[in-house]
Design an enzyme around this catalytic site. Structure first.
Site, PDB file in Angstrom:
ATOM      1  N   LYS A  54      -0.419   1.979   1.616  1.00  0.00           N
ATOM      2  CA  LYS A  54      -0.438   1.579   0.324  1.00  0.00           C
ATOM      3  C   LYS A  54      -0.904   0.120   0.427  1.00  0.00           C
ATOM      4  O   LYS A  54      -1.790  -0.487  -0.711  1.00  0.00           O
ATOM      5  CB  LYS A  54       1.049   1.573  -0.360  1.00  0.00           C
ATOM      6  CG  LYS A  54       1.451   2.994  -0.907  1.00  0.00           C
ATOM      7  CD  LYS A  54       2.773   3.128  -1.387  1.00  0.00           C
ATOM      8  CE  LYS A  54       3.165   4.397  -1.617  1.00  0.00           C
ATOM      9  NZ  LYS A  54       4.480   4.827  -1.861  1.00  0.00           N
ATOM     10  N   GLN A  98      10.189   1.836  -2.645  1.00  0.00           N
ATOM     11  CA  GLN A  98       9.873   3.295  -1.978  1.00  0.00           C
ATOM     12  C   GLN A  98      11.080   4.067  -1.775  1.00  0.00           C
ATOM     13  O   GLN A  98      12.330   3.345  -1.381  1.00  0.00           O
ATOM     14  CB  GLN A  98       9.307   2.920  -0.408  1.00  0.00           C
ATOM     15  CG  GLN A  98       9.024   4.009   0.489  1.00  0.00           C
ATOM     16  CD  GLN A  98       7.690   4.816   0.048  1.00  0.00           C
ATOM     17  OE1 GLN A  98       6.710   4.126  -0.753  1.00  0.00           O
ATOM     18  NE2 GLN A  98       7.608   6.116   0.121  1.00  0.00           N
ATOM     19  N   ASP A 121       5.063   3.108 -10.625  1.00  0.00           N
ATOM     20  CA  ASP A 121       5.603   4.540 -10.329  1.00  0.00           C
ATOM     21  C   ASP A 121       5.891   5.210 -11.528  1.00  0.00           C
ATOM     22  O   ASP A 121       5.924   6.456 -11.365  1.00  0.00           O
ATOM     23  CB  ASP A 121       6.943   4.324  -9.384  1.00  0.00           C
ATOM     24  CG  ASP A 121       6.716   4.530  -8.044  1.00  0.00           C
ATOM     25  OD1 ASP A 121       5.841   5.177  -7.540  1.00  0.00           O
ATOM     26  OD2 ASP A 121       7.542   3.925  -7.222  1.00  0.00           O
TER      27      ASP A 121
HETATM   28  N1  GUN Z   1       8.554   8.206  -1.799  1.00  0.00           N
HETATM   29  C1  GUN Z   1       7.671   9.146  -1.732  1.00  0.00           C
HETATM   30  N2  GUN Z   1       6.869   9.283  -2.776  1.00  0.00           N
HETATM   31  C2  GUN Z   1       7.042   8.370  -3.387  1.00  0.00           C
HETATM   32  C3  GUN Z   1       6.376   7.777  -4.611  1.00  0.00           C
HETATM   33  O1  GUN Z   1       5.511   8.242  -5.214  1.00  0.00           O
HETATM   34  N3  GUN Z   1       6.869   6.481  -5.102  1.00  0.00           N
HETATM   35  C4  GUN Z   1       7.897   6.039  -4.432  1.00  0.00           C
HETATM   36  N4  GUN Z   1       8.556   4.836  -4.953  1.00  0.00           N
HETATM   37  N5  GUN Z   1       8.767   6.287  -3.362  1.00  0.00           N
HETATM   38  C5  GUN Z   1       8.065   7.620  -2.924  1.00  0.00           C
END
Ligand code: GUN
Length: 300
Positions: A54, A98, A121
């Protein structure tokens, strides 16, 4: 094979290109650099890989990327204090914590402490409510990516029968809301659905998001339907040698691709779109925060 393969890698590159163009305009015309902060608590190896990619993608798009790596034993109060700082930091337009978080941290409390306008998100309860009532919101990245691919393939989705298999807060439920917003007739199916094969067979659009390897075989698919496979499951692959594994989706690709009109592969389908949509959400959040025009084609 009869189905058109929807190439998520290529599509994600085009989305990332559009994000970069919009970032360039924000920087050159307004002196604003969008910023994304990613918070990782603990040392889950899979999460570390996600967070790194990311960060890299954010920088490649010309945005500011900030990573906060916290010890697994971080207290809730310390995590909430960090989120408060990021909420009040004008150089940060998107905040992503996350998941999953270590067990001692209350995930709902943490997510709902993020400023909804920075919640890239789309998990904050305000954004869930805004999406559910058809108002402007931040939309979860994976379903947003699926919607973009479906719109690109079909043009209008109006009147199509869509079945979403899976009822998670992250994918299934927001996906259903987005499809409803585009005037599909939507069914949310799940593990307790009666006669699941028959339900899936009605669909012009199938979105599979259950996390069960190859659960949806080709004979559940209506000929010509569009199949979006959100699953990413690692399974044993003894045919490749001892101890080897491979990735498969929630759909049995070999049989489904004989029947479907179009299908996303795994890997290389929905996966690459998730990060592309995180970047899209960050640039959208930045534009909104500054009262500027939103990027075209990157929102729901
Ligand atoms: N863990 C796995 N996928 C995601 C996501 O799309 N967002 C977040 N914040 N954590 C994750």
């Amino acid at each position: 094979m009869s189905a058109k393969i929807i190439d998520g890698k290529e599509f994600a590159l085009s989305v990332r290109g559009k994000v970069k163009d919009h970032v360039t305009r924000l920087v050159n015309d307004h002196g604003i650099t969008p910023g994304l902060a990613v918070v990782l608590v603990g040392e889950d190896p899979a999460s570390e890989v996600y967070v790194r990619s990311k960060g890299k993608a954010t920088t490649e798009a010309g945005m500011k990327s900030v990573e906060h790596k916290l010890d697994a034993a971080t207290s809730e109060a310390d995590l909430l204090a960090l989120i408060d700082d990021l909420n009040n930091d004008a150089s940060i337009h998107g905040i992503l914590v996350q998941l999953p978080l270590p067990d001692h941290l209350n995930e709902d409390l943490v997510i709902n402490s993020i400023d909804p306008a920075k919640d890239v998100d789309g998990f904050h309860i305000s954004n869930v409510g805004l999406l559910g009532t058809g108002q402007k919101s931040m939309v979860p990245c994976t379903p947003l990516g699926c919607l973009m691919m479906l719109r690109d393939h079909h043009g209008s989705l109006s009147g199509l029968d869509a079945v979403v298999v899976g009822r998670s807060n992250i994918v299934g439920k927001p996906m259903a809301q987005l499809l409803l917003g585009d005037s599909c007739t939507v069914t949310i199916a799940h593990s307790r659905t009666k006669d699941l094969p028959e339900v899936v067979r009605r669909a012009d659009i199938v979105v599979a998001a259950v996390g069960r390897p190859e659960m949806v075989p080709g004979d559940w698919i209506k000929p010509g339907a569009t199949v979006i496979d959100v699953g990413i499951n690692r399974i044993d692959a003894p045919e490749k040698g001892e101890g080897k594994t491979r990735l498969v989706g929630d759909v049995e690709f070999a049989t489904a691709s004989e029947v479907a009109g179009a299908i996303t592969p795994v890997p290389g389908g929905v996966g690459p779109m998730t990060i592309a949509c995180l970047l899209a959400n960050t640039v959208t959040a930045c534009s909104r925060a500054n009262g500027l025009e939103e990027p075209e084609g990157l929102t729901a």
